[in-house]
Enzyme design. Structure first.
Site, mmCIF file in Angstrom:
data_model
loop_
_atom_site.group_PDB
_atom_site.id
_atom_site.type_symbol
_atom_site.label_atom_id
_atom_site.label_comp_id
_atom_site.label_asym_id
_atom_site.label_seq_id
_atom_site.Cartn_x
_atom_site.Cartn_y
_atom_site.Cartn_z
ATOM 1 N N GLN A 72 0.806 -1.214 0.000
ATOM 2 C CA GLN A 72 0.000 0.000 0.000
ATOM 3 C C GLN A 72 0.848 1.277 0.000
ATOM 4 O O GLN A 72 2.043 1.248 0.271
ATOM 5 C CB GLN A 72 -0.930 0.012 1.214
ATOM 6 C CG GLN A 72 -2.040 -1.030 1.122
ATOM 7 C CD GLN A 72 -3.107 -0.817 2.174
ATOM 8 O OE1 GLN A 72 -3.066 -1.433 3.228
ATOM 9 N NE2 GLN A 72 -4.063 0.052 1.892
ATOM 10 N N HIS A 73 0.155 2.380 -0.343
ATOM 11 C CA HIS A 73 0.624 3.757 -0.142
ATOM 12 C C HIS A 73 1.664 4.266 -1.131
ATOM 13 O O HIS A 73 1.796 5.471 -1.294
ATOM 14 C CB HIS A 73 1.213 3.965 1.260
ATOM 15 C CG HIS A 73 0.382 3.466 2.379
ATOM 16 N ND1 HIS A 73 -0.959 3.752 2.505
ATOM 17 C CD2 HIS A 73 0.701 2.692 3.442
ATOM 18 C CE1 HIS A 73 -1.423 3.186 3.587
ATOM 19 N NE2 HIS A 73 -0.446 2.529 4.179
ATOM 20 N N ASP A 244 -2.487 -4.922 0.202
ATOM 21 C CA ASP A 244 -2.017 -6.226 0.683
ATOM 22 C C ASP A 244 -2.702 -6.677 1.971
ATOM 23 O O ASP A 244 -3.030 -7.863 2.122
ATOM 24 C CB ASP A 244 -0.494 -6.231 0.845
ATOM 25 C CG ASP A 244 0.057 -5.069 1.652
ATOM 26 O OD1 ASP A 244 -0.732 -4.246 2.152
ATOM 27 O OD2 ASP A 244 1.293 -4.983 1.770
#
Length: 479
Positions: A72-73, A244
């Site tokens: 992520q991110h 995830d």
């Protein structure tokens, strides 16, 4: 004949591919490939690793649907031709810590109040260095020439899925930015998406990217939990994918009351919830789940690498480290490791370093150092469980997964530190499995995803050892 689906886990350290029976979840074959180290990586390495992992899994012959679970991110910045402008800034790149504070302050000024409270109440998250918005703001402030070229912003899962459907093309080929897509679970980690309304928030995005950028910059369209992103050039249906952690929870079949403790590169404590939580401290992020529900989540930067550091210091193998830890007494003779080796996200201390407290001549033994490392890992996760409880999240069952969960010491000591029994499912690729289950849902349809059994789980129990958390908290709070 079995209908096959593929799930991809494009994580920080590697890419894993599983191919499963769509109806039963039975594993047919799998493969993996490494990603390069570092906190900023060119996305082409994810595409190369994906191709290698698919090849290692025996190819996609017979596969009817595929989905991606991704780290992520991370910020993938694309120009008008779809070319990557600079290396992607990953979730664990902390250079954007100051930018996160600037976002909070700016929203506070705009609201004439508390910026953190405004973020938490409006979208369920408060920016920290990890979040995409913080990285966009860092890019704007520190690399304005690159920011001026940005025509689209994608997350790692979005970019890889874009490549898989063929819209990303090969270098020199036409690239369709409008084909970029994501899902609400991954978008909820950007800090400019509202997972309750299902829309990006213009004001929050422009706090990061600058005035007038909301119309100019393409953001991936948001797909529903089983909506297709398109098809590959070979006609394979592509599911929406997920972040995830949401993919792992989906792969485990986690339900309300289940707390998933994932010990990988990062440490993650997440729960399935019917409602979004609002934590003004930012310790608990009100992320979305892959199912349409919510996934309140606590994440630490340091997890399995705590054990890596201890093993390196002691010059032992993983098995030897576990044996040493289990030979020591609870509390490691007063030795306490604060494991903020790369700064920390929860608590939000990006500039912190690791520290070993309480050293005395008699307690600085290999066994106590090993025990302190395992206890530090578990205490940081236990802090996450407490943070969820404080927000009213129900805690019924603890599920421990990830590479660090395979350590005999982690398994044995976890119920003592947490004060609850711990269920450890059989070792598996639960992010990839969750993506595969989602692909099956997209392929087969229906109001509910296919029910895949969770086999091989073991339950570990132990007498609680409250002294461990007490001395850890005392040392942590001195920082």
């Amino acid at each position: 004949m079995a209908r096959l689906v593929a799930g991809v886990d494009s994580s920080t350290q590697s890419c894993k591919v599983v191919i499963r029976d769509a109806e039963t979840g039975a594993l047919v074959r799998s493969g993996s490939a490494k990603h390069p180290d570092g906190t900023s990586v060119h996305p082409r390495f994810w595409w190369q690793a994906y191709q290698e992992a698919v090849a290692a899994a025996g190819g996609l012959d017979g596969v009817e649907a595929i989905a991606v679970g991704g780290q992520q991110h991370g910020l993938v910045a694309l120009d008008e031709n779809g070319e990557v402008i600079r290396d992607a800034l990953l979730w664990n790149d902390t250079r954007s810590a100051g930018a996160a504070l600037d976002l909070i302050a700016d929203l506070g000024d705009a609201r004439d109040g508390d910026g953190a409270q405004a973020y938490a109440s409006e979208i369920g998250v408060v920016p920290v260095a990890s979040f995409t918005a913080s990285k966009v703001r860092w890019l704007r402030d520190n690399e304005p020439e690159n920011m001026a070229r940005v025509a689209a912003i994608a997350l790692p899962h979005d970019w890889l899925m874009w490549q898989i459907i063929g819209a990303g093309g090969e270098p020199g080929a036409a690239r369709d930015l409008s084909a970029l897509a994501t899902d609400r679970s991954d978008a909820s980690g950007t800090a400019y998406f509202n997972s309750v309304t299902g829309f990006y928030e213009r004001e929050l995005f422009e706090l990061a990217a600058g005035p007038g950028t909301f119309e100019r910059i393409v953001l991936p369209r948001i797909l529903g939990p089983r909506e297709s992103a398109g098809t590959t050039p070979d006609g394979i249906v592509v599911g929406p994918g997920a972040g995830d952690n949401a993919a792992a929870a989906f792969g485990l079949g986690a339900a309300a009351g289940d707390i998933v403790l994932s010990v990988g590169t990062s440490g993650v404590v997440s729960a399935v919830s019917a409602r979004q939580v609002c934590d003004v401290t930012g310790n608990v992020a009100g992320f979305a789940a892959a199912t349409g529900d919510f996934l309140p989540l606590v994440c630490t930067i340091n997890a399995s690498r705590i054990l890596d550091v201890a093993r390196r210091i002691l010059g032992v193998s993983y098995d030897e480290l576990a044996q040493l830890a289990l030979s020591a007494q609870p509390g490691a003779g007063g030795l306490v490791l604060i494991p903020y080796f790369e700064g920390e996200r929860t608590p939000n201390r990006p500039d912190a370093t690791g520290a070993l407290h309480g050293m005395r001549l008699e307690n600085t033994t290999p066994a106590n150092i090993a025990r302190a490392a395992v206890e530090a890992l578990l205490c940081s996760l236990a802090d996450g469980i407490d943070a969820l409880r404080e927000l009213g999240v129900e805690v019924k069952r603890l599920l421990l997964i990830g590479g660090g969960a395979q350590s005999p010491a982690t398994r044995a000591l976890a119920p003592a530190v947490f004060g609850l029994p711990v269920t450890v499912p059989a070792a598996g690729e639960y992010v990839a499995d969750g993506a595969a289950r989602q692909a099956a849902w997209t392929l087969l349809g229906g109001s509910e995803p296919p029910a895949w059994p969770l086999a091989g789980a073991q339950v570990f129990e132990a007498e609680p050892t409250p002294v461990v958390r007490e001395q850890y908290a005392a040392a942590r709070d001195k920082l």
